[in-house]
Write a protein that holds these residues in place. Structure first.
Motif, short mmCIF file in Angstrom:
data_model
loop_
_atom_site.label_atom_id
_atom_site.label_comp_id
_atom_site.label_asym_id
_atom_site.label_seq_id
_atom_site.Cartn_x
_atom_site.Cartn_y
_atom_site.Cartn_z
N GLN A 239 0.80 -1.22 0.00
CA GLN A 239 0.00 0.00 0.00
C GLN A 239 0.84 1.27 0.00
O GLN A 239 0.31 2.38 0.00
CB GLN A 239 -0.92 0.01 1.23
CG GLN A 239 -1.97 -1.08 1.21
CD GLN A 239 -2.90 -0.94 0.01
OE1 GLN A 239 -3.43 0.14 -0.26
NE2 GLN A 239 -3.08 -2.04 -0.72
N GLN A 240 2.16 1.09 0.02
CA GLN A 240 3.11 2.23 0.00
C GLN A 240 2.84 3.21 1.14
O GLN A 240 2.87 4.43 0.97
CB GLN A 240 3.05 2.94 -1.35
CG GLN A 240 3.44 2.04 -2.52
CD GLN A 240 3.43 2.75 -3.86
OE1 GLN A 240 2.57 3.59 -4.13
NE2 GLN A 240 4.38 2.40 -4.70
N HIS A 241 2.60 2.69 2.31
CA HIS A 241 2.35 3.52 3.48
C HIS A 241 3.55 4.35 3.87
O HIS A 241 3.41 5.41 4.50
CB HIS A 241 1.92 2.64 4.66
CG HIS A 241 0.53 2.10 4.51
ND1 HIS A 241 0.02 1.08 5.28
CD2 HIS A 241 -0.48 2.45 3.66
CE1 HIS A 241 -1.23 0.83 4.94
NE2 HIS A 241 -1.56 1.65 3.95
N SER A 242 4.75 3.91 3.52
CA SER A 242 5.95 4.68 3.85
C SER A 242 5.96 6.04 3.16
O SER A 242 6.51 7.01 3.69
CB SER A 242 7.21 3.90 3.49
OG SER A 242 7.37 2.78 4.35
N ILE A 243 5.37 6.10 1.97
CA ILE A 243 5.29 7.39 1.27
C ILE A 243 4.45 8.37 2.10
O ILE A 243 4.80 9.55 2.24
CB ILE A 243 4.69 7.21 -0.14
CG1 ILE A 243 5.65 6.38 -1.00
CG2 ILE A 243 4.43 8.56 -0.79
CD1 ILE A 243 5.12 6.09 -2.39
N ASP A 244 3.33 7.88 2.64
CA ASP A 244 2.50 8.72 3.50
C ASP A 244 3.30 9.22 4.69
O ASP A 244 3.22 10.39 5.08
CB ASP A 244 1.29 7.95 4.02
CG ASP A 244 0.41 7.40 2.90
OD1 ASP A 244 0.71 7.68 1.72
OD2 ASP A 244 -0.58 6.71 3.20
N LYS A 245 4.08 8.31 5.28
CA LYS A 245 4.86 8.65 6.47
C LYS A 245 5.88 9.74 6.16
O LYS A 245 6.03 10.72 6.91
CB LYS A 245 5.58 7.41 7.00
CG LYS A 245 4.66 6.27 7.42
CD LYS A 245 4.22 6.42 8.85
CE LYS A 245 3.48 5.18 9.32
NZ LYS A 245 3.15 5.23 10.74
N VAL A 246 6.60 9.57 5.06
CA VAL A 246 7.62 10.55 4.69
C VAL A 246 6.97 11.89 4.33
O VAL A 246 7.50 12.97 4.65
CB VAL A 246 8.48 10.03 3.52
CG1 VAL A 246 9.42 11.12 3.00
CG2 VAL A 246 9.29 8.82 3.98
N PHE A 247 5.81 11.83 3.67
CA PHE A 247 5.08 13.05 3.35
C PHE A 247 4.80 13.87 4.62
O PHE A 247 5.02 15.08 4.66
CB PHE A 247 3.77 12.69 2.65
CG PHE A 247 2.82 13.84 2.46
CD1 PHE A 247 3.11 14.87 1.57
CD2 PHE A 247 1.62 13.90 3.17
CE1 PHE A 247 2.22 15.93 1.40
CE2 PHE A 247 0.74 14.95 3.01
CZ PHE A 247 1.04 15.96 2.11
N PHE A 248 4.35 13.19 5.66
CA PHE A 248 4.06 13.90 6.91
C PHE A 248 5.34 14.35 7.61
O PHE A 248 5.33 15.37 8.31
CB PHE A 248 3.20 13.03 7.83
CG PHE A 248 1.73 13.27 7.66
CD1 PHE A 248 1.09 14.26 8.39
CD2 PHE A 248 1.00 12.54 6.75
CE1 PHE A 248 -0.27 14.51 8.22
CE2 PHE A 248 -0.35 12.78 6.57
CZ PHE A 248 -0.99 13.76 7.31
N GLU A 249 6.42 13.62 7.44
CA GLU A 249 7.69 14.07 8.02
C GLU A 249 8.13 15.38 7.37
O GLU A 249 8.65 16.27 8.04
CB GLU A 249 8.77 13.00 7.84
CG GLU A 249 8.57 11.78 8.72
CD GLU A 249 8.59 12.10 10.19
OE1 GLU A 249 9.45 12.88 10.64
OE2 GLU A 249 7.72 11.59 10.93
#
Length: 427
Positions: free
Chosen positions: A177-187
């Motif tokens: 689901q590429q959740h890491s992209i979401d995480k980095v976006f918020f970082e």
């Protein structure tokens, strides 16, 4: 700028209330994921858009300040005398440079993010790696943390085989689901908007939603899966941009969501409430940004303009702000002088032809009032420059200081709509 910040926070808060009130308890995890992400994009970009009123869409000739030859000569003379960063002798800058604080916080947040990222990269380099499908299994020593970051799944070396399988199944869904992209976006958002508590709140809500989605994919047998969650007690990684396998503080919420019946499709209509909220936000920004600056106590006089005895042209290039002066009159030209309230120094002026808009840029932070001269046939005559035909002038004292309206900002924005309509001063 203060106005941008207020609009940014207001939009975020409105959509957050909607999420808490109607959406967070629903099992539409994918819809909620995109809702939480799109709210950030909308709240950041919407206040930046240059919405114009219908009146401003009417074609109108725009002139730059000092369009007359005499004004150009005068500008060159004073720009050689004073540097772009100069302020009047003996005048102290009494306003806090908010951009400096913002940049300092951004620098600290960037360093912290890069430090945490380096720890994850170090684990990849030190750990033993095995490729499985499109991702890598990284076995780590001296840690009990299990998590994923992009296509890397981190598992403690001492993990037994059954638990390792549970971790891989769980984290592989995060990867798909590429959740890491979401995480980095918020970082990245936290680096830029480190002062905004709502960014941290939205990040937490999105992390919860990620876990709800994965649980929903794996919990074919609710009771067995719930027991499996209770059996795992891994430490939580300190980095907020990774996907932890287990997080104690989230356990009760995950168990409650697992046991919750799927939401009825009819409840998807709740997301449509975001549309009128978005329209209302746009309307608010349009109305606010197209409201001219207000000035009170205009005092009309007839005759020659008051002599400019205390004239010091100043610029502050680092601010990149501006004020626009709109002259809707089809009968009179105008000259506007911006006067510093503290010492009545006339430090900037602009010639505004009839039916045009002229702009002043790079205005130092301060408190000002206006002097508007209007008429026809403007003539430069030393300190007694004036209109030859129908000369009049107006003293317009500001209703409030422009200090907060002309602050520095990271993107060079002014703090409020910079349009000053001269209609109320030109009779």
């Amino acid at each position: 700028s203060p106005i941008y910040i207020c609009q940014f926070l207001s939009i975020q808060l409105i959509f957050y209330v909607l999420y808490e009130w109607l959406l967070k308890k629903e099992t539409f995890f994918t819809a909620n994921r995109w809702y939480l992400i799109l709210v950030q994009i909308v709240s950041i970009t919407l206040p930046l858009l240059d919405f114009q009123s219908a009146e401003q869409y009417i074609p109108i000739e725009t002139v730059e300040p000092y369009s007359l030859d005499a004004y150009n000569a005068l500008a060159n003379q004073f720009s050689k005398t004073f540097s772009s960063e100069t302020t009047t002798s003996g005048t102290k800058q009494s306003f806090i440079d908010l951009s400096l604080i913002w940049k300092l916080g951004t620098l600290i947040a960037s360093v912290l993010f890069l430090f945490r990222l380096s720890l994850v990269i170090a684990r990849i380099k030190r750990g033993s790696k095995n490729k499985m499908d499109s991702y890598f299994i990284v076995k780590t020593n001296n840690t009990s943390e299990a998590f994923s970051f992009f296509n890397y799944i981190f598992i403690p070396n001492e993990t037994d085989e059954n638990t390792a399988i549970d971790i891989i199944l769980h984290e592989s869904i995060h990867i798909q689901q590429q959740h890491s992209i979401d995480k980095v976006f918020f970082e990245v958002l936290k680096i830029i908007f480190w002062w905004n508590p709502l960014v941290y709140v939205f990040q937490k809500k999105l992390s919860e939603n990620h876990e709800y989605y994965v649980d929903d994919q794996l919990a074919s047998n609710q009771e067995n899966y719930s027991q499996s969650l209770l059996a795992h007690a891994f430490s939580t990684p300190a980095a907020t941009f990774v996907n932890p396998f287990f997080k104690n503080s989230l356990l009760k919420k995950r168990l409650d969501m697992i046991r919750k019946d799927p939401s009825k499709k009819a409840k998807l209509i709740r997301y449509s409430i975001a549309i009128p909220l978005l329209i209302a936000s746009v309307a608010f920004i349009v109305i606010y940004n197209n409201t001219p600056l207000l000035w009170n106590a205009p005092e009309y006089k007839t005759g020659d303009e008051i002599a400019s005895l205390n004239y010091v042209r100043q610029y502050q290039n680092g601010l990149k702000n501006f004020l626009e002066f709109k002259n809707p009159s089809q009968e009179f030209d105008a000259v506007v002088k911006v006067i510093r309230e503290k010492d009545d120094a006339i430090f900037r002026d602009v010639y505004v032809e009839k039916g045009t808009i002229a702009k002043l840029t790079d205005i130092p932070i301060g408190e000002y009032y206006l002097k508007v001269t209007y008429g026809n046939d403007w003539r430069e005559n030393g300190e007694k420059s004036t209109f030859i035909e129908d000369p009049k002038y107006v003293l317009a004292y500001s209703e409030f200081p422009l200090a907060m309206r002309l602050e520095n900002t990271p993107w060079g924005l002014t703090a409020i709509s910079p349009i000053i309509d001269l209609k109320r001063y030109i009779k």
